[in-house]
Design a protein around this motif. Sequence first.
Motif, PDB file in Angstrom:
ATOM      1  N   GLN B 109     -37.694 -38.550  27.076  1.00 16.98           N
ATOM      2  CA  GLN B 109     -38.610 -38.637  28.211  1.00 16.98           C
ATOM      3  C   GLN B 109     -40.017 -39.033  27.769  1.00 16.98           C
ATOM      4  O   GLN B 109     -40.735 -39.705  28.498  1.00 16.98           O
ATOM      5  CB  GLN B 109     -38.639 -37.267  28.903  1.00 16.98           C
ATOM      6  CG  GLN B 109     -39.544 -37.163  30.109  1.00 16.98           C
ATOM      7  CD  GLN B 109     -39.533 -35.759  30.689  1.00 16.98           C
ATOM      8  OE1 GLN B 109     -38.647 -35.376  31.418  1.00 16.98           O
ATOM      9  NE2 GLN B 109     -40.536 -34.980  30.337  1.00 16.98           N
ATOM     10  N   GLY B 110     -40.368 -38.618  26.555  1.00 16.80           N
ATOM     11  CA  GLY B 110     -41.733 -38.832  26.081  1.00 16.80           C
ATOM     12  C   GLY B 110     -42.130 -40.281  25.978  1.00 16.80           C
ATOM     13  O   GLY B 110     -43.276 -40.638  26.203  1.00 16.80           O
ATOM     14  N   GLY B 113     -44.161 -42.127  28.588  1.00 19.58           N
ATOM     15  CA  GLY B 113     -45.592 -41.889  28.721  1.00 19.58           C
ATOM     16  C   GLY B 113     -45.947 -41.183  30.008  1.00 19.58           C
ATOM     17  O   GLY B 113     -45.392 -40.132  30.320  1.00 19.58           O
ATOM     18  N   ALA B 116     -43.867 -39.162  32.829  1.00 15.79           N
ATOM     19  CA  ALA B 116     -43.437 -37.759  32.753  1.00 15.79           C
ATOM     20  C   ALA B 116     -44.346 -36.869  33.591  1.00 15.79           C
ATOM     21  O   ALA B 116     -44.047 -35.711  33.809  1.00 15.79           O
ATOM     22  CB  ALA B 116     -43.438 -37.288  31.307  1.00 15.79           C
ATOM     23  N   LEU B 117     -45.444 -37.445  34.091  1.00 17.06           N
ATOM     24  CA  LEU B 117     -46.318 -36.671  34.984  1.00 17.06           C
ATOM     25  C   LEU B 117     -45.710 -36.628  36.380  1.00 17.06           C
ATOM     26  O   LEU B 117     -46.406 -36.709  37.365  1.00 17.06           O
ATOM     27  CB  LEU B 117     -47.693 -37.333  35.075  1.00 17.06           C
ATOM     28  CG  LEU B 117     -48.686 -37.000  33.991  1.00 17.06           C
ATOM     29  CD1 LEU B 117     -49.945 -37.825  34.190  1.00 17.06           C
ATOM     30  CD2 LEU B 117     -49.044 -35.535  34.016  1.00 17.06           C
ATOM     31  N   ASN B 118     -44.415 -36.523  36.425  1.00 17.37           N
ATOM     32  CA  ASN B 118     -43.729 -36.530  37.706  1.00 17.37           C
ATOM     33  C   ASN B 118     -43.509 -35.098  38.144  1.00 17.37           C
ATOM     34  O   ASN B 118     -42.779 -34.349  37.532  1.00 17.37           O
ATOM     35  CB  ASN B 118     -42.397 -37.259  37.530  1.00 17.37           C
ATOM     36  CG  ASN B 118     -41.732 -37.515  38.843  1.00 17.37           C
ATOM     37  OD1 ASN B 118     -41.837 -36.714  39.755  1.00 17.37           O
ATOM     38  ND2 ASN B 118     -41.064 -38.634  38.938  1.00 17.37           N
ATOM     39  N   PHE B 119     -44.186 -34.734  39.251  1.00 20.25           N
ATOM     40  CA  PHE B 119     -44.145 -33.347  39.682  1.00 20.25           C
ATOM     41  C   PHE B 119     -42.870 -33.043  40.463  1.00 20.25           C
ATOM     42  O   PHE B 119     -42.493 -31.908  40.608  1.00 20.25           O
ATOM     43  CB  PHE B 119     -45.304 -33.047  40.627  1.00 20.25           C
ATOM     44  CG  PHE B 119     -46.619 -32.995  39.953  1.00 20.25           C
ATOM     45  CD1 PHE B 119     -47.044 -31.826  39.373  1.00 20.25           C
ATOM     46  CD2 PHE B 119     -47.430 -34.111  39.886  1.00 20.25           C
ATOM     47  CE1 PHE B 119     -48.273 -31.765  38.749  1.00 20.25           C
ATOM     48  CE2 PHE B 119     -48.653 -34.049  39.270  1.00 20.25           C
ATOM     49  CZ  PHE B 119     -49.074 -32.873  38.702  1.00 20.25           C
ATOM     50  N   TRP B 120     -42.293 -34.069  41.047  1.00 21.31           N
ATOM     51  CA  TRP B 120     -41.365 -33.772  42.124  1.00 21.31           C
ATOM     52  C   TRP B 120     -39.908 -34.011  41.782  1.00 21.31           C
ATOM     53  O   TRP B 120     -39.019 -33.428  42.382  1.00 21.31           O
ATOM     54  CB  TRP B 120     -41.770 -34.577  43.371  1.00 21.31           C
ATOM     55  CG  TRP B 120     -41.503 -33.769  44.575  1.00 21.31           C
ATOM     56  CD1 TRP B 120     -40.645 -34.086  45.581  1.00 21.31           C
ATOM     57  CD2 TRP B 120     -42.059 -32.493  44.914  1.00 21.31           C
ATOM     58  NE1 TRP B 120     -40.651 -33.080  46.509  1.00 21.31           N
ATOM     59  CE2 TRP B 120     -41.491 -32.089  46.125  1.00 21.31           C
ATOM     60  CE3 TRP B 120     -42.968 -31.638  44.293  1.00 21.31           C
ATOM     61  CZ2 TRP B 120     -41.805 -30.877  46.733  1.00 21.31           C
ATOM     62  CZ3 TRP B 120     -43.280 -30.433  44.891  1.00 21.31           C
ATOM     63  CH2 TRP B 120     -42.703 -30.071  46.099  1.00 21.31           C
ATOM     64  N   GLN B 121     -39.645 -34.870  40.812  1.00 20.78           N
ATOM     65  CA  GLN B 121     -38.250 -35.183  40.560  1.00 20.78           C
ATOM     66  C   GLN B 121     -37.574 -34.036  39.828  1.00 20.78           C
ATOM     67  O   GLN B 121     -38.175 -33.391  38.979  1.00 20.78           O
ATOM     68  CB  GLN B 121     -38.156 -36.443  39.705  1.00 20.78           C
ATOM     69  CG  GLN B 121     -36.908 -37.216  39.991  1.00 20.78           C
ATOM     70  CD  GLN B 121     -37.082 -38.638  39.521  1.00 20.78           C
ATOM     71  OE1 GLN B 121     -37.956 -38.929  38.725  1.00 20.78           O
ATOM     72  NE2 GLN B 121     -36.261 -39.518  40.013  1.00 20.78           N
TER      73      GLN B 121
END
Lengths: 344, 253
Positions: B109-110, B113, B116-121
């Motif tokens: 995932q890293g 970049g 990964a600031l995905n809050f909702w998935q």
Amino acid sequence: MDTKTGAVASKRNGATPLARPGRIRWAPGTTLAMLVVVVLLPVVLPSATLATEILIFAMAALACNLLLGYTGLLSFGQAIFFGAGAYCSALGMLHWQLGLFSALLLALGVGAVLALLVGLLCIRRKGIYFVMLTLALTQMAYFLAYTLSDWTGGDNGLLGVPRPPIALGDTTLVSLASPLAFYGLVAVLFAVIYIMARRITSSPFGSTLLAIRENEARAAALGYDIRLFKIMVFVLSGAITALAGALYAMLLNFAPLSNIELLMSEQILIMTIIGGTGSLFGSLLGAGSIVLLGDILSAIWPRWMLLLGVALIAVVIFMRGGLWGGLTSLLQRARRASSHDKEA
Amino acid sequence: MTNAHAPLLETRRLELAYGAFKAVDGVDLCIRPGTIHTVIGPNGAGKTSLFHCLTGERRPTHGSILLDGRDITRQPAHGRVGLGMARSFQITSLFQELSVHENLRLAAQGVDGWKALNFWQRLDTRKRHIDTADEVLERLNLTERAGIPAGELSHGQQRILEVGMAICARPKLLLLDEPTSGMGIDDIPTMTRLIGELGRDHSILLIEHNMSIVMSISDTITVMNRGRVLVEGTPDSVRNDQRVREAYLGEAA
């Protein structure tokens, strides 16, 4: 909603658990348990006001848990956001005649902006230096609030904070004057925040926070911009804490100076740790037990905080997962015992 | 962009100084794509300092680093992953309390970049990362242990996972810092085989002490001494080089 996705998660769990078993993993029952607690609280407790106080502090502890339990950031700065949320929403209502939701939105916004600033400063340092920076900023915020007594009422606190009704334009839909009605509002807000937080912690963002908690250097080497993630979670936590502060001012019709004291940060931290770091439901347990203990014991013995110290020591030494950890291990033991019975 | 002759990674007059002491002193390195390039040298030769410059942990005091012809000298460590570099650590650095599978999934995932600031998935909808993790598990022979916390793996398996996390990013260049360090004699052949296999579809920069591994899998060897490049060449030419012997003997004496 949660039970369905929970089932999917537990099916996956067999092959590839997403996190360490027993600690932060899918517990599909907790959202349901949270809803049950929220509904039962005002029924079981002697007053709806007490129930409201529990949920407000549970909200603050939950926000603290995002920092401490999920990201590994020990922040003594939570009182800044709690206090600022209380003052700003109260001042907005008093001077600008803000309605209920505009006042709460103002608190959310102020909390987020302050947390961004505090975060940008503190996250430059790690470990003990980070902790000291949050401590120093809380002290500064306290003296600032103390000095600006024209605005904050200084030592006397800000008096006469209104509790506006839920209104559409000029029409009042629901008056929140009764403790139970106000509890209803706080309960809905708490449930929404809980479910959102649950969703966030199980998102890619949340999994990255855990990675940062576990091993920052490795997380950075894998391509994660650690500072960005820390600042985001700080903003999230600050906004929720400020909302709790605003609700607290509305509950008391008063914004005391103690809202922005270091002691408030400590109290929120203690609730988070006693409840169990890394468990959202634990925050509800922690806030509930401390508010209740305080309510019962303070009537009997003015030095009850001493017992709180003992409780904290006991949890830290004997129950590393806090109340939530203790509860889950009890449940597991019971389940194992009952499956033994079936086999026998 | 990349052709067989253009270097994948290049350093030009690279220097890392701590005060007056130059740990890396004007190193020109050139790693060709598709090769295993090993850096060796006696203790204190500057291998690890060089490695830190390449990963972005330290900013060189002079010179530049180019990846695929692009200057990455000032890129922070996390920014280099997305450009196609991944690394392993000399001292095992895992997410000890998270499961082996989650370690690999986070590694996959890293590389995305900021996404990964995905809050909702939900985590389980990120199928691509899970598939990558499953694939790498298979490759590392760790499928059976996918569910246990990484901290509970044997030391040898932790070293293997350490290297495995670096390949989850599907990098152009793998930077391996002493992958066999601290490994038992029984586990070393497994690691050697793994690196050899990885060399078939990755370019690798390897820092290693174990000479039997170095000689058996390297395409090119750079020998460093006192912050400088002493000799560079094929394993055979390095083995027979008098200066290399002296450098190592000097250390022993």
